[in-house]
Design a protein around this motif. Sequence first.
Motif, mmCIF file in Angstrom:
data_model
loop_
_atom_site.group_PDB
_atom_site.id
_atom_site.type_symbol
_atom_site.label_atom_id
_atom_site.label_comp_id
_atom_site.label_asym_id
_atom_site.label_seq_id
_atom_site.Cartn_x
_atom_site.Cartn_y
_atom_site.Cartn_z
ATOM 1 N N ALA A 1 -11.135 14.043 45.880
ATOM 2 C CA ALA A 1 -12.483 14.093 45.311
ATOM 3 C C ALA A 1 -12.843 15.510 44.880
ATOM 4 O O ALA A 1 -13.479 15.724 43.836
ATOM 5 C CB ALA A 1 -13.495 13.578 46.329
ATOM 6 N N PHE A 2 -12.426 16.500 45.673
ATOM 7 C CA PHE A 2 -12.669 17.906 45.342
ATOM 8 C C PHE A 2 -11.964 18.287 44.039
ATOM 9 O O PHE A 2 -12.536 18.969 43.183
ATOM 10 C CB PHE A 2 -12.194 18.787 46.487
ATOM 11 N N LEU A 3 -10.716 17.865 43.882
ATOM 12 C CA LEU A 3 -9.955 18.205 42.684
ATOM 13 C C LEU A 3 -10.586 17.582 41.430
ATOM 14 O O LEU A 3 -10.663 18.233 40.374
ATOM 15 C CB LEU A 3 -8.507 17.751 42.830
ATOM 16 N N PHE A 4 -11.029 16.336 41.538
ATOM 17 C CA PHE A 4 -11.674 15.709 40.389
ATOM 18 C C PHE A 4 -13.039 16.339 40.111
ATOM 19 O O PHE A 4 -13.464 16.433 38.950
ATOM 20 C CB PHE A 4 -11.807 14.204 40.601
ATOM 21 N N LEU B 1 -14.854 7.257 45.113
ATOM 22 C CA LEU B 1 -13.891 8.109 44.422
ATOM 23 C C LEU B 1 -13.527 7.553 43.050
ATOM 24 O O LEU B 1 -13.272 8.322 42.103
ATOM 25 C CB LEU B 1 -12.629 8.256 45.284
ATOM 26 N N VAL B 2 -13.511 6.239 42.913
ATOM 27 C CA VAL B 2 -13.148 5.622 41.634
ATOM 28 C C VAL B 2 -14.156 6.000 40.547
ATOM 29 O O VAL B 2 -13.782 6.316 39.407
ATOM 30 C CB VAL B 2 -13.055 4.091 41.781
ATOM 31 N N ALA B 3 -15.440 5.981 40.885
ATOM 32 C CA ALA B 3 -16.473 6.359 39.910
ATOM 33 C C ALA B 3 -16.310 7.807 39.477
ATOM 34 O O ALA B 3 -16.483 8.142 38.296
ATOM 35 C CB ALA B 3 -17.858 6.126 40.497
ATOM 36 N N SER B 4 -15.954 8.683 40.424
ATOM 37 C CA SER B 4 -15.728 10.092 40.090
ATOM 38 C C SER B 4 -14.542 10.245 39.145
ATOM 39 O O SER B 4 -14.576 11.032 38.196
ATOM 40 C CB SER B 4 -15.487 10.903 41.360
ATOM 41 N N ILE B 5 -13.482 9.471 39.406
ATOM 42 C CA ILE B 5 -12.295 9.529 38.549
ATOM 43 C C ILE B 5 -12.623 9.015 37.148
ATOM 44 O O ILE B 5 -12.202 9.596 36.135
ATOM 45 C CB ILE B 5 -11.145 8.722 39.175
ATOM 46 N N VAL B 6 -13.387 7.940 37.073
ATOM 47 C CA VAL B 6 -13.768 7.377 35.773
ATOM 48 C C VAL B 6 -14.613 8.372 34.978
ATOM 49 O O VAL B 6 -14.405 8.569 33.774
ATOM 50 C CB VAL B 6 -14.530 6.051 35.972
ATOM 51 N N ALA B 7 -15.579 9.007 35.645
ATOM 52 C CA ALA B 7 -16.432 9.996 34.966
ATOM 53 C C ALA B 7 -15.592 11.141 34.412
ATOM 54 O O ALA B 7 -15.757 11.549 33.249
ATOM 55 C CB ALA B 7 -17.487 10.530 35.928
ATOM 56 N N ALA B 8 -14.662 11.641 35.236
ATOM 57 C CA ALA B 8 -13.784 12.722 34.780
ATOM 58 C C ALA B 8 -12.888 12.246 33.637
ATOM 59 O O ALA B 8 -12.622 12.994 32.685
ATOM 60 C CB ALA B 8 -12.940 13.235 35.942
#
Length: 399
Positions: free
Chosen positions: A243-246, A366-373
């Motif tokens: 999560a930090f990396l994304f 975490l999936v939402a964070s990955i999608v946003a990125a």
Amino acid sequence: MATDRAADLVREPDEPQRATFIELLFDVVFAFALTRVSQQLLDSIDAGRRIEWLPVAETLVLSLAVWNVWVFTCWITSRFNRLSATIHVTISALILGSLLMAVGLPGAFDDRGLLFAGAYVGSQLGRPLIIILALGNHPRRRNQVRILCWAVGSGVFWIVGALLPAPFRLLLWTVGIGIDFLGVLLGWPVPGLGREHNAWWRFAGEHLAERYQQFFILALGESILFTGLTYGDGQLTFGRTLAFLFALGSTLLLWHIYFYQAGKALPDAMGRADHPGRLGRSSNFTQYALVAAVLVTAVANELAINDPFGDPRLAFVAVTLGGPAVFLAARLRFEWEVFGQRSLALVIGPVLLCALIPVMLHPPKLVASIVAAGVLASVAAVELVRRKRAGRAEPAPPF
């Protein structure tokens, strides 16, 4: 003596454009203020299924007040001689007022309302008053008198609101900040003094553009600080690390999308605009939206790092996808302000993010964070390819 001070205060066309050291010191105070705004927004987001709209509205009003103090000061330093003693005194006083605002911000709708409102009103009144005294009978004095009159009008709502309970306080402070922004749009009309036709405002374009760029970098720096502290204060698990990396990747993408072409070309666009005052006024609202989106994204990153595999709720998904969506929409307007055109990728990006909100209510956070990125990365890649094919665009502001 007043004539000498006025002559010293008026900016000459060939003066240096770079920000002075005291302006950079002024920005340091706002780094602290931005941290308080982010924390206020974080506290406003309910961990349950609902979004607590009242605290979110309170945070919005407070952030607008913080931005208003910064941007009005930025306009002053872009219109007057920043090396004059009057400007140094003005900024020094505003450093104190802004610091008091930042201190009062977390409890602005509780027991520190009068501290926050008093510091804000004092800053809004003190700035034009000091310059009025220094200008004497100089023609530019009239506009500062207009600004002072409008600041008195909005100040009444701020001070009275600080003396009332929170719901009424929000209502009066909303009216107060509305008056402040309406004054900018209308040119602060005052009976007997007319109004300022901001199409004819004389800005130091390169300086104003640089100040907007610096504040955006300040917001990104606050976001990185927020992210780093959140990650470092907990266990370094696989999920938190991912999560930090994304989160860091999203911040870098925000930087790239802002500065690629439009962000770099803003100083040139200011210089080419037929009416730089109109461009400066328009940029005020656009730059606020860009900075606010960065702060919202920083809050979303902290929530994801704290609980990457947790069950997402509407509040979390709204800030995680909504922050980048607002950023891309504001960046679309920024593109138009600088180049007089709009990019299709910057249109599709916000629409796609908003459409994905219902879908992201089920997978882990975490999936939402990955999608946003991922959406931000896709927009950045499309813009890069488009510009490579079309070649370097020349600024053509529609003002």
